[in-house]
Design an enzyme around this catalytic site. Sequence first.
Site, PDB file in Angstrom:
ATOM      1  N   CYS A  39      39.206  27.784  51.284  1.00  0.00           N
ATOM      2  CA  CYS A  39      38.645  28.905  50.517  1.00  0.00           C
ATOM      3  C   CYS A  39      39.375  29.134  49.200  1.00  0.00           C
ATOM      4  O   CYS A  39      38.977  29.985  48.413  1.00  0.00           O
ATOM      5  CB  CYS A  39      38.641  30.182  51.355  1.00  0.00           C
ATOM      6  SG  CYS A  39      40.256  30.954  51.516  1.00  0.00           S
ATOM      7  N   CYS A  80      44.086  28.879  55.509  1.00  0.00           N
ATOM      8  CA  CYS A  80      44.406  30.254  55.901  1.00  0.00           C
ATOM      9  C   CYS A  80      44.631  30.345  57.403  1.00  0.00           C
ATOM     10  O   CYS A  80      43.873  29.784  58.194  1.00  0.00           O
ATOM     11  CB  CYS A  80      43.246  31.194  55.565  1.00  0.00           C
ATOM     12  SG  CYS A  80      42.989  31.463  53.815  1.00  0.00           S
ATOM     13  N   CYS A 104      44.746  27.696  49.835  1.00  0.00           N
ATOM     14  CA  CYS A 104      43.987  27.294  51.016  1.00  0.00           C
ATOM     15  C   CYS A 104      42.991  26.210  50.630  1.00  0.00           C
ATOM     16  O   CYS A 104      42.223  26.364  49.679  1.00  0.00           O
ATOM     17  CB  CYS A 104      43.250  28.490  51.612  1.00  0.00           C
ATOM     18  SG  CYS A 104      42.100  28.027  52.926  1.00  0.00           S
ATOM     19  N   GLY A 140      58.885  54.059  66.072  1.00  0.00           N
ATOM     20  CA  GLY A 140      59.858  52.970  66.138  1.00  0.00           C
ATOM     21  C   GLY A 140      60.733  52.995  67.372  1.00  0.00           C
ATOM     22  O   GLY A 140      61.425  52.021  67.660  1.00  0.00           O
ATOM     23  N   CYS A 146      39.256  33.687  55.854  1.00  0.00           N
ATOM     24  CA  CYS A 146      38.921  32.412  55.225  1.00  0.00           C
ATOM     25  C   CYS A 146      37.400  32.179  55.250  1.00  0.00           C
ATOM     26  O   CYS A 146      36.792  31.817  54.245  1.00  0.00           O
ATOM     27  CB  CYS A 146      39.641  31.292  55.969  1.00  0.00           C
ATOM     28  SG  CYS A 146      39.656  29.721  55.098  1.00  0.00           S
TER      29      CYS A 146
END
Lengths: 373, 313, 211
Positions: free
Chosen positions: B268, B290, B265, B56, B296
């Site tokens: 899909c 998506c 979606c 980080g 997808c």
Amino acid sequence: MYVAVKGGEAAIVNSYDLLAQQRRGDVATPELSVTQIQQQLKLAVDRVMTEGSVYDPELAALAIKQSSGDLVEAIFLLRAYRATLPRLGTTRPIATERMALDRRISATFKDLPGGQVLGPTYDYTQRLLDFSLLANDASVAPERAPLPANIDQSDNTTFTPRVVDLLNREGLIEVQTPPAGDPAPTDITREPLRFPADRATRLQNLARGDEGFLLAMAYSTQRGYSHSHPFVGEIRFGSVEVEIEPEELGFPISIGDIEITECEMVNQFAGSKTEPPQFTRGYGLAFGHSERKAMAMSLVDRALRAEELGEAIEAPAQMQEFVLSHSDSLEASGFVQHLKLPHYVDFQSELELVRKMRSSAPTNHTDGLDTAG
Amino acid sequence: MSQQTIEVHPMPLTTPQESRVAEMSALDGEFNFAYLDERTKRMIRRALLKAVAIPGYQVPFGSREMPLPYGWGTGGIQVTASVIGPNDVLKVIDQGSDDTVNAVNIRRFFERTTAVRTTTATLEATLIQTRHRIPETPLQEGQVLIYQVPVPEPMQRLEPREAETRMLHGLAEYGLMHVKLYEDIARYGHIATTYDYPVLVNDRYIMSPSPIPKFDNPKMHMNPALQLFGAGREKRIYAVPPYTKVESLGFEDHPFEVQRWDAACALCGAEDSFLDEIVTDDAGGRMHVCSDSHYCETRQQAQAAISSPVEAP
Amino acid sequence: MAAVDLSTLGAGFSDLAIGSQTVFRAALHALSHPGRIVPVPHDAKTPAAAQPASAAILLALVDPDCKVWMSPTLAQSDAPSWLRFHTGCALINDHRLAQFLWVARGDPLPAFGELRQGSDADPDQGATVVIDVAGIDSTAAEGAWRLTGPGIQAVTRLSVDGLPAQFVEDWRRNHAAFPCGIDVFLACESDVVGLPRTTTIEAIASAALEA
């Protein structure tokens, strides 16, 4: 039925072709050669070399041709080329007092040992469009005016001291000495900028900095954004010899001459607890003939010395982080223009948020939308 | 100035025109593997190792000018170029999709300079360079996810001076960040940050996850893959090692929440993925699909296989 | 450094770009999964006084920007000439200034607290120490360590042959200085183990293991 967008690759290849067509223009017109650019657009070439940090007029001219004259794009091309070049050596400091002068002026002292040399400049031209250039028939170059008698072009070792040093017998102008031990400067093309940055680091950043940005910053110091009372101590333009001293040889050898513009600005300084009232200096240096750049650089250099001289830091041009982090045209141009890239995902996230905020405040639709972004 | 340095050109300045032309046109074959010179790669690799050792924390590095503009993925490209080897399989996505122009451009860059195999399949890839998304398919150990980062400093909009923010990170003094989030709550009743939502890494450093939607934030936590972040313009590299705690900032009474959609979606039927909204006509018609194009497509293919099974001979 | 016959020095990587990349990936993987034994494939002819894996790591990572210190056994061998010839790194005698330190099997470790630690603002300036050890084992019960921290899903076990007994206590202090501190690679003939400063090492008593 909706189908997700495809064909990015084909679109890119097509755009290359269209760009090439746009760059070439009407093929009935003869193609511009790199030599023509190098010879006839010298000031553009000089700017690209300066901000591109590579002294190579031919490559700079090529970059200008390739970028259709977009100088920031040309600087980008040259920098990207430079980034992976091997480092073969480090030159000795150039001796600008040994410059073969084409131009040398001072606004502070009327008479100079060595004289003022006006040289090539647009300064005293009348800015009227010269329609005779439309005719495009200047096959013979204008005759060159004879050089002043005291300037000997043939001899690189002519010693013409800098005006500011020459006229500092009274000690009213600060003397700049290298820091203790004369440490090698940080190379900002290889190491990230860390703050606070010392003067050698700042000057490197300014030398590569965008001319327009530096010009605006310098201008701001003249309009009350910092207390600046500058005078042009000297501007000189000409050629200097570049030398390297290979370890195994033990003596310097010349690797050629480069054209440079140097500016020393003299600023009034009221003095501080440790320093008497005197004149201080700002310094600017650029490849080729780049006076606006060298002058702007020297004003900004002086403004950035505020902390060292104990001046209050109040104006943007005095703030190291503000100036040095925003001076680079590649960084600025890249990040501003990256907004052209797709941001569907972030925008979708914001869209959901705005809808949510509107639905939760049905009677007060317009409140609270100003900061969502 | 104590010393002036200029770049010494490897070719003499008086090179005849013809040989310069030859030099330029031969460049394609003269690229080093993965474009960067070896010394630049070593510098970046050393920065990457320190980034992994201090999760980080933003390691400053000598970012180079790349042949692509700053802000367009130069940090991610430099990290990928320093990590990639001939046995890697590379996937490049932008906004979740392999086929957006910027993803295509970066993939072409690596195909041209490394000749490595590229893929769109998330689990086939050993390296995934991404802008703005984490793939929906969970990543596995050994994979490396490389993020393009525009602004690595999570506090930059609150405190633009880097000398200050470095000090705040050094002291782990993050009051500023919490005050900002709390002001959102006071004003709107919830935190009004939807992407680039700050995270706390390994209980020590507050970090920008890059402008991924906050929907993706939970995927960073204890991820088996190594996550590397490159910010070219701002010259910073940082990392989240595998199996590392990554916590999205929140408050007890206002915990971190991800986006949810009422829609599924349209292609899909997925209800668990991040959805892009598509405007379908000029009468306000919209649909959701998506954002992760490979996820997808894989789902659509699986559904097609079920609905029209291949008949046995 | 005495004059060395360069013709006797072992070769570096046969392919500089790929050789360096392969070894770097091993080092990156090792540091990302602390305590895991990671093979270091390479084709360099490394100095006899050193473990090949550690030599390959230094060969892959250092360059003229790096100050490298070597422990006495290595400093008196052809290792300094070899590394300097292939990488151009700077060799220094003062361990407190080194970015990379390389310790031969059996040589005393420099006191970790004297090495570059970085600062709160720049913890990345902490040193990297590559230590040659006689052996590394992830299955041995005797004298095993219990490792936890980022990069470790639950717990990793490791036993190292050839480290002084006070290493665990020295490491505890190093870990406690986070984010400052040093990072370590332990190397045997063909493998490396990474110990980033985030890793906690706990020595398990033999009795506890048997229970």
